[in-house]
Design an enzyme around this catalytic site. Structure first.
Site, PDB file in Angstrom:
ATOM      1  N   THR A 164      69.940 -28.023  95.795  1.00 30.16           N
ATOM      2  CA  THR A 164      70.730 -27.600  97.062  1.00 30.16           C
ATOM      3  C   THR A 164      70.210 -28.864  97.902  1.00 30.16           C
ATOM      4  OG1 THR A 164      71.317 -25.999  98.574  1.00 30.16           O
ATOM      5  CG2 THR A 164      68.897 -25.975  97.814  1.00 30.16           C
ATOM      6  N   GLY A 165      71.421 -28.952  99.074  1.00 31.31           N
ATOM      7  CA  GLY A 165      71.118 -29.922 100.237  1.00 31.31           C
ATOM      8  C   GLY A 165      71.994 -30.806 100.142  1.00 31.31           C
TER       9      GLY A 165
ATOM     10  N   GLY B 210      74.030 -33.636  99.123  1.00 29.72           N
ATOM     11  CA  GLY B 210      74.615 -33.985  97.710  1.00 29.72           C
ATOM     12  C   GLY B 210      74.300 -35.556  97.513  1.00 29.72           C
TER      13      GLY B 210
ATOM     14  N   THR C 273      74.422 -23.771  98.906  1.00 32.12           N
ATOM     15  CA  THR C 273      74.729 -23.889  97.580  1.00 32.12           C
ATOM     16  C   THR C 273      73.861 -22.880  96.457  1.00 32.12           C
ATOM     17  OG1 THR C 273      75.475 -25.974  97.774  1.00 32.12           O
ATOM     18  CG2 THR C 273      74.679 -25.428  95.439  1.00 32.12           C
TER      19      THR C 273
ATOM     20  N   ARG D  60      85.924 -35.157  99.606  1.00 33.15           N
ATOM     21  CA  ARG D  60      84.474 -35.448  99.351  1.00 33.15           C
ATOM     22  C   ARG D  60      83.878 -34.582  98.287  1.00 33.15           C
ATOM     23  NH1 ARG D  60      79.545 -32.390  99.440  1.00 33.15           N
ATOM     24  NH2 ARG D  60      77.826 -33.897  99.989  1.00 33.15           N
ATOM     25  N   VAL D  61      83.364 -35.011  97.341  1.00 34.80           N
ATOM     26  CA  VAL D  61      82.462 -34.068  96.308  1.00 34.80           C
ATOM     27  C   VAL D  61      80.996 -34.570  96.402  1.00 34.80           C
ATOM     28  CG1 VAL D  61      82.196 -33.609  93.601  1.00 34.80           C
ATOM     29  CG2 VAL D  61      84.547 -34.064  94.771  1.00 34.80           C
ATOM     30  N   GLY D  62      80.135 -33.649  96.522  1.00 32.34           N
ATOM     31  CA  GLY D  62      78.715 -33.624  96.495  1.00 32.34           C
ATOM     32  C   GLY D  62      78.156 -33.769  94.963  1.00 32.34           C
ATOM     33  N   ASP D  63      76.719 -33.180  94.902  1.00 32.85           N
ATOM     34  CA  ASP D  63      75.875 -33.218  93.637  1.00 32.85           C
ATOM     35  C   ASP D  63      76.544 -31.928  92.922  1.00 32.85           C
ATOM     36  OD1 ASP D  63      74.917 -31.796  95.697  1.00 32.85           O
ATOM     37  OD2 ASP D  63      73.183 -31.587  94.656  1.00 32.85           O
TER      38      ASP D  63
HETATM   39  N1  ASP Z   1      74.694 -29.727  97.614  1.00 35.70           N
HETATM   40  C1  ASP Z   1      75.812 -29.268  98.355  1.00 35.70           C
HETATM   41  C2  ASP Z   1      76.563 -30.464  98.550  1.00 35.70           C
HETATM   42  O1  ASP Z   1      76.046 -31.786  98.766  1.00 35.70           O
HETATM   43  C3  ASP Z   1      75.754 -28.841  99.640  1.00 35.70           C
HETATM   44  C4  ASP Z   1      74.521 -27.836 100.000  1.00 35.70           C
HETATM   45  O2  ASP Z   1      73.746 -27.727  99.114  1.00 35.70           O
HETATM   46  O3  ASP Z   1      74.264 -27.677 101.263  1.00 35.70           O
HETATM   47  O4  ASP Z   1      77.993 -30.550  98.416  1.00 35.70           O
END
Ligand code: ASP
Length: 333
Positions: free
Chosen positions: A240-241, A243, A189, A217-220
């Protein structure tokens, strides 16, 4: 530091660089408790990972006197358009049904914000998020609603699934194993924060989300407060990471609030990661990286596993900053 001394020091440290830092001063805000601002480095732009083209684009906007909102939008659009970036925009990894669904949000100096969630067929979700912010009474639009709104606003239908992503998805289907990858190809991200020459802060965050996620699915990343938060009196943070873990702690909001209480961006990011790790004691199977900037233009970052970096542009030049990590520190204790 006295103004004259600071300016002298600045002119030495920035010799031959892009432009001179601008000094600003104000008192502690009695209502918000925001830290007193004595010296402000501006403009500044930071983004997750070493997205040098995106940060260079944002810097160009800022250096020419553009505002922070335009800078972050133009900056992250560079990655949304890059078909070789398989974690953002066109070319992003699909969900397990083979659909590329994009998430993005944007936030300005007046706490206006907009987001799109799980949107298909549109190459620049950050720009649609901005339109949601500016042209609708809402903050978030999801799925087909977001896509139809984008067409109304003049965005074109684009196939987001590239040959390469399709091929990789077909390979993935043979095992259908869902696992989060730490430091995917050394980027994922893009979250970006900028301070313009007026000292105003804005941020944007855009992603194709976790590769081979469940449909819907939706993340952060498009969630204001989780993947991104800006308070023009205090600073901004983005993530990032994985979510799911960022949402559980409302990570970016937490970091901005910690800065409001007096922590530096670095200290606030460290505390943000520690809060997450406290809820996940012993877990090593996920990465999260936070970056933050405060009103003075100081920046910081922290992550769970080594390998996360952030890119910074300021009047002092530009560099890729290697971030300390929770597990690295633990081993060294
Ligand atoms: N944060 C993003 C999510 O969870 C993915 C990512 O940053 O790798 O959708």
């Amino acid at each position: 530091m006295q103004r004259r001394k600071f300016l002298k020091k600045s002119s030495l440290t920035t010799a031959g660089l892009l432009s001179a830092p601008i000094l600003a001063s104000c008192k502690t805000d009695p209502e918000t408790g925001a830290a007193p601002v004595t010296e402000t480095i501006k403009p500044v732009v930071i983004c997750t990972w070493n997205f040098s083209n995106a940060s260079a684009k944002a810097w160009e906007v800022l250096d020419q006197g553009g505002n922070a909102l335009d800078a972050v939008e133009e900056g992250v659009k560079v990655e949304e358009a890059d078909v070789n970036n398989r974690t953002v925009g066109v070319g992003g990894r699909p969900d397990r049904e083979g659909r590329v669904t994009l998430d993005a949000c944007i936030m300005d100096k007046d706490s206006n914000c907009g987001a799109v969630l799980c949107m298909e067929n549109i190459a620049h979700p950050v720009s649609v998020a901005r339109k949601v912010m500016e042209e609708t009474p809402h903050v978030m639009l999801a799925g087909l609603g977001a896509e139809l709104f984008a067409y109304q606003q003049g965005f074109e239908k684009t196939n987001l699934l590239t040959e390469q992503s399709l091929k990789k998805w077909e390979e993935w289907k043979k095992t259908s194993k869902y696992e989060t990858i730490i430091n995917i190809e050394n980027h994922d991200t893009i979250g970006m924060l900028a301070i313009d020459k007026n000292g105003d802060i804005a941020g944007a965050c855009t992603t194709s989300g976790m590769g081979y996620k469940m449909a819907g699915r939706v993340g952060d990343s498009p969630i204001i407060g989780a993947g991104l938060f800006v308070d023009n009196e205090v600073g901004g943070a983005t993530a990032t990471g994985v979510g799911e873990e960022v949402v559980r702690t409302v990570g970016s909001f937490l970091i901005v609030e910690l800065m409001r209480q007096g922590k530096s961006p670095q200290e606030a990011c460290e505390e943000g990661v520690k809060r997450i790790m406290k809820k996940n004691e012993g877990r090593k199977d996920f990465q999260i990286g936070f970056i933050a900037v405060n009103k003075q233009g100081e920046t910081g970052g922290y992550c769970v596993h080594p390998g996360f970096t952030y890119r910074e542009y300021s009047p002092n030049g530009h560099e890729n900053k290697v971030v300390n990590s929770f597990y690295e520190k633990k081993q060294g204790d």
